[in-house]
Design an enzyme around this catalytic site. Structure first.
Site, short mmCIF file in Angstrom:
data_model
loop_
_atom_site.label_atom_id
_atom_site.label_comp_id
_atom_site.label_asym_id
_atom_site.label_seq_id
_atom_site.Cartn_x
_atom_site.Cartn_y
_atom_site.Cartn_z
CB CYS A 166 -0.97 0.10 1.18
SG CYS A 166 -1.71 -1.33 1.21
CG HIS A 225 -3.35 3.19 2.50
ND1 HIS A 225 -3.89 2.92 1.26
CD2 HIS A 225 -3.53 1.96 3.30
CE1 HIS A 225 -4.24 1.33 1.55
NE2 HIS A 225 -3.78 0.89 2.30
CG ASN A 285 -6.92 -0.98 1.54
OD1 ASN A 285 -6.16 -0.68 0.62
ND2 ASN A 285 -6.29 -1.63 2.58
#
Ligand code: UT7
Length: 324
Positions: free
Chosen positions: A110, A244, A274
């Protein structure tokens, strides 16, 4: 010499899967997913490939930047894995665009977009490049275990891109790694070599959610103040925070620690979930295209994830004149 962001782009699959749809195929509910994560729906590929999404995002970013593929000096693709292990996603993007420059994937999960910016910073500092394309693209729907309700409901698919040119708009950037295999892991394919004992098992994402949650909140609370200090920027001078998008509760917990008002946080988790390395560049592109970013504004970026890795950066939005 660092860089400035000349343009952004993004692409999402056409299909949007709601929590209610998920509750028809597994033991979950909209109430659980919404209250624990802030996610209501997520884009999931039906036919789209990672390469197609990456190419669409890249073309948009090039157009937004007024740059043609032949001008590119480097293509960096943050991704867990593209459509093939080799050729890399970056090579397929290079082919699709008709560019002729070096191209390479990088896997920092990520945090990949922040890691790619860190490498780009080095390329600019070395005077090696004038135009760099970063395209993050992920197909998380292929990597999660659809029998594991605790992870598959969290993720979505998409791509986000940025074209960089010489400038002084990167005010600070730091990346970290705390290597550990336990809390977030996707095993590689084990192969069928008759002489080896493969790991066996399946190649799906496995996560200790609570451990990663604690890591994430700690990482934001540690890295954003560090990045601001390195940049010589006070929390009050930050115009937008682009973090994020893993869980709305993580953002809220981090907000309490950072003390920066909630209205400065860019949030799109409700409709995206996500998206791994794509979250931050997608937020950037959404804000750019909707006119929410004004020249000279200060952005703080932060991501965290598998590795475990983190990245944080402070940027000025199109503050320095470019060489165009
Ligand atoms: O991008 C990489 C970084 N990733 C992250 O930052 C993720 C960080 N972690 C999280 O966001 C949260 O830990 C999760 C959203 C993954 C999980 O939330 P939680 O509040 O930590 O839930 P939990 O894992 O403690 O599970 C609580 C309960 C369990 O039931 P019992 O044991 O209490 O009876 C789970 O079985 O919720 C159950 N559960 C579900 N129930 C309905 C887990 N998943 C689901 C589900 N639907 N989808």
């Amino acid at each position: 010499m660092s860089f400035t962001i000349l343009g952004t782009g993004s692409a999402l699959p056409a299909q949007q899967v709601t929590n209610d749809q998920l509750s028809q195929i597994m033991d979950t509910s909209h109430a659980w997913i919404h209250s624990r994560t802030g996610i209501d729906s997520r884009p999931i590929c039906r036919q789209e490939t990672v390469t197609q999404l990456a190419l669409e995002a890249a073309r948009q970013a090039l157009e937004n930047a007024g740059v043609v593929p032949g001008e590119l000096d480097y293509i960096l693709c943050p991704t867990l894995v593209g459509d093939t292990i080799t050729p890399s996603l970056a090579c397929l993007v290079q082919e699709g665009l008709g560019a002729g420059c070096p191209a390479v994937d990088l896997n920092a999960a990520c945090s990949g977009f922040l890691y790619a910016m860190d490498l780009a910073r080095g390329l600019f500092a070395a005077g090696q490049v004038r135009r760099v394309l970063i395209v993050a693209a992920e197909k998380m729907s292929r990597l999660v275990d659809w029998r594991d309700r605790s992870t598959c409901v969290l993720f979505g698919d998409g791509a986000g891109a940025a074209v960089l040119g010489p400038g002084e708009d990167l005010l600070s950037l730091l990346v970290t790694a705390q290597g550990t295999s336990s809390p977030l892991r996707i095993a590689a394919p084990s192969g069928n070599c008759p002489y080896s004992q493969g790991e066996g098992g399946e190649s799906y994402l496995a996560m200790n959610g609570q451990e990663v949650y604690r890591f994430a909140v700690g990482a934001i609370a540690r890295d954003i103040p560090r990045a601001l200090e390195l940049a010589g920027v006070t929390p009050g001078q930050v115009d937008h925070l682009l973090l994020h998008q893993a869980n709305l509760r993580i953002l809220e917990a981090a907000q309490k620690k950072l003390g920066i008002p909630l209205e400065k946080y860019a949030v799109n988790i409700a409709t995206h979930g996500n998206l791994s390395a794509v979250s931050v560049p997608l937020l950037l592109d959404e804000m750019n295209r909707s006119g929410r970013l004004r020249p000279g504004e200060i952005l703080a970026l932060c991501a965290f994830g598998g590795g475990l890795t983190t990245g944080a950066a402070v940027l000025r939005w199109r503050g320095t004149p470019t060489d165009k």
